[in-house]
Design a protein around this motif. Structure first.
Motif, PDB file in Angstrom:
ATOM      1  N   ALA A   1       0.834  -1.210   0.000  1.00 45.53           N
ATOM      2  CA  ALA A   1       0.000   0.000   0.000  1.00 45.53           C
ATOM      3  C   ALA A   1       0.870   1.262   0.000  1.00 45.53           C
ATOM      4  O   ALA A   1       0.582   2.221  -0.726  1.00 45.53           O
ATOM      5  N   ILE A   2       1.944   1.249   0.783  1.00 43.20           N
ATOM      6  CA  ILE A   2       2.837   2.415   0.832  1.00 43.20           C
ATOM      7  C   ILE A   2       3.554   2.579  -0.512  1.00 43.20           C
ATOM      8  O   ILE A   2       3.674   3.692  -1.023  1.00 43.20           O
ATOM      9  N   LYS A   3       4.004   1.479  -1.106  1.00 40.74           N
ATOM     10  CA  LYS A   3       4.659   1.556  -2.412  1.00 40.74           C
ATOM     11  C   LYS A   3       3.706   2.133  -3.461  1.00 40.74           C
ATOM     12  O   LYS A   3       4.105   2.947  -4.290  1.00 40.74           O
ATOM     13  N   LYS A   4       2.454   1.734  -3.398  1.00 42.61           N
ATOM     14  CA  LYS A   4       1.449   2.240  -4.338  1.00 42.61           C
ATOM     15  C   LYS A   4       1.277   3.756  -4.168  1.00 42.61           C
ATOM     16  O   LYS A   4       1.179   4.498  -5.146  1.00 42.61           O
ATOM     17  N   LYS A   5       1.272   4.219  -2.920  1.00 43.25           N
ATOM     18  CA  LYS A   5       1.161   5.656  -2.640  1.00 43.25           C
ATOM     19  C   LYS A   5       2.381   6.410  -3.162  1.00 43.25           C
ATOM     20  O   LYS A   5       2.259   7.505  -3.712  1.00 43.25           O
ATOM     21  N   ILE A   6       3.562   5.833  -2.975  1.00 41.33           N
ATOM     22  CA  ILE A   6       4.799   6.465  -3.459  1.00 41.33           C
ATOM     23  C   ILE A   6       4.733   6.611  -4.979  1.00 41.33           C
ATOM     24  O   ILE A   6       5.038   7.674  -5.523  1.00 41.33           O
ATOM     25  N   LEU A   7       4.320   5.557  -5.671  1.00 39.49           N
ATOM     26  CA  LEU A   7       4.225   5.606  -7.122  1.00 39.49           C
ATOM     27  C   LEU A   7       3.206   6.650  -7.586  1.00 39.49           C
ATOM     28  O   LEU A   7       3.431   7.358  -8.562  1.00 39.49           O
ATOM     29  N   LYS A   8       2.099   6.761  -6.855  1.00 37.69           N
ATOM     30  CA  LYS A   8       1.063   7.735  -7.217  1.00 37.69           C
ATOM     31  C   LYS A   8       1.591   9.165  -7.058  1.00 37.69           C
ATOM     32  O   LYS A   8       1.391  10.012  -7.922  1.00 37.69           O
TER      33      LYS A   8
ATOM     34  N   LEU B   1       3.521  12.014   2.171  1.00 38.18           N
ATOM     35  CA  LEU B   1       2.976  10.768   2.718  1.00 38.18           C
ATOM     36  C   LEU B   1       3.062  10.683   4.237  1.00 38.18           C
ATOM     37  O   LEU B   1       2.614   9.695   4.822  1.00 38.18           O
ATOM     38  N   LYS B   2       3.680  11.690   4.851  1.00 34.38           N
ATOM     39  CA  LYS B   2       3.856  11.706   6.307  1.00 34.38           C
ATOM     40  C   LYS B   2       4.577  10.442   6.804  1.00 34.38           C
ATOM     41  O   LYS B   2       4.130   9.759   7.719  1.00 34.38           O
ATOM     42  N   ILE B   3       5.705  10.165   6.141  1.00 35.99           N
ATOM     43  CA  ILE B   3       6.561   9.036   6.498  1.00 35.99           C
ATOM     44  C   ILE B   3       7.945   9.596   6.820  1.00 35.99           C
ATOM     45  O   ILE B   3       8.417  10.504   6.138  1.00 35.99           O
TER      46      ILE B   3
ATOM     47  N   LEU C   1      11.735   6.048   4.721  1.00 38.01           N
ATOM     48  CA  LEU C   1      11.352   6.081   3.312  1.00 38.01           C
ATOM     49  C   LEU C   1      12.532   5.688   2.429  1.00 38.01           C
ATOM     50  O   LEU C   1      12.411   4.853   1.536  1.00 38.01           O
ATOM     51  N   ARG C   2      13.680   6.272   2.703  1.00 34.00           N
ATOM     52  CA  ARG C   2      14.879   5.980   1.908  1.00 34.00           C
ATOM     53  C   ARG C   2      15.337   4.538   2.071  1.00 34.00           C
ATOM     54  O   ARG C   2      15.527   3.818   1.096  1.00 34.00           O
ATOM     55  N   SER C   3      15.489   4.115   3.316  1.00 36.24           N
ATOM     56  CA  SER C   3      16.084   2.799   3.564  1.00 36.24           C
ATOM     57  C   SER C   3      15.132   1.631   3.322  1.00 36.24           C
ATOM     58  O   SER C   3      15.566   0.538   2.973  1.00 36.24           O
ATOM     59  N   GLU C   4      13.848   1.850   3.480  1.00 36.70           N
ATOM     60  CA  GLU C   4      12.892   0.751   3.350  1.00 36.70           C
ATOM     61  C   GLU C   4      12.159   0.711   2.013  1.00 36.70           C
ATOM     62  O   GLU C   4      11.611  -0.326   1.650  1.00 36.70           O
ATOM     63  N   TYR C   5      12.112   1.837   1.298  1.00 37.37           N
ATOM     64  CA  TYR C   5      11.306   1.883   0.076  1.00 37.37           C
ATOM     65  C   TYR C   5      12.059   2.396  -1.149  1.00 37.37           C
ATOM     66  O   TYR C   5      12.176   1.689  -2.142  1.00 37.37           O
ATOM     67  N   LEU C   6      12.540   3.630  -1.112  1.00 30.45           N
ATOM     68  CA  LEU C   6      13.087   4.265  -2.313  1.00 30.45           C
ATOM     69  C   LEU C   6      14.253   3.494  -2.917  1.00 30.45           C
ATOM     70  O   LEU C   6      14.309   3.289  -4.132  1.00 30.45           O
ATOM     71  N   TYR C   7      15.178   3.069  -2.082  1.00 33.82           N
ATOM     72  CA  TYR C   7      16.347   2.345  -2.575  1.00 33.82           C
ATOM     73  C   TYR C   7      15.923   1.096  -3.344  1.00 33.82           C
ATOM     74  O   TYR C   7      16.367   0.859  -4.467  1.00 33.82           O
ATOM     75  N   TYR C   8      15.055   0.294  -2.750  1.00 33.20           N
ATOM     76  CA  TYR C   8      14.642  -0.960  -3.366  1.00 33.20           C
ATOM     77  C   TYR C   8      13.754  -0.727  -4.587  1.00 33.20           C
ATOM     78  O   TYR C   8      13.846  -1.455  -5.572  1.00 33.20           O
TER      79      TYR C   8
END
Length: 87
Positions: free
Chosen positions: A25-32, A48-50, A55-62
């Motif tokens: 769900a968070i990845k979908k929000k990031i893409l949107k 996204l209030k994260i 955000l960097r270490s858990e989502y953006l990098y990957y």
């Protein structure tokens, strides 16, 4: 006896976190949020209030490594990196 090749440092391995419904769900929000324009991690974090570091270490990098996000600069660039959702 020396461990880790004698360097004395522990090596970390980049392992992508397990995909859960919450992560998806968070990845979908990031893409949107990143659709159609480049956004810095600070802008994404605010939208996204994260926490920016999470955000960097858990989502953006990957997401950049997997091709879901397109970085504005080569990965590993420290200052001013921005991301856009791939079309």
């Amino acid at each position: 006896m020396k461990k880790n090749g004698g360097s004395g440092r522990v090596r970390t391995v980049n392992v992508q976190p397990t995909e859960t419904p919450h992560r998806a769900a968070i990845k979908k929000k990031i893409l949107k949020v990143c659709q159609g324009r480049f956004m810095t991690r600070g802008e994404i974090s605010k939208a996204l209030k994260i926490n920016m570091n999470t955000l960097r270490s858990e989502y953006l990098y990957y997401m950049a490594r997997s091709g879901e996000l397109q970085p504005a600069k080569p990965l590993g660039t420290k200052n001013g990196q921005a991301y856009q959702a791939k079309r």
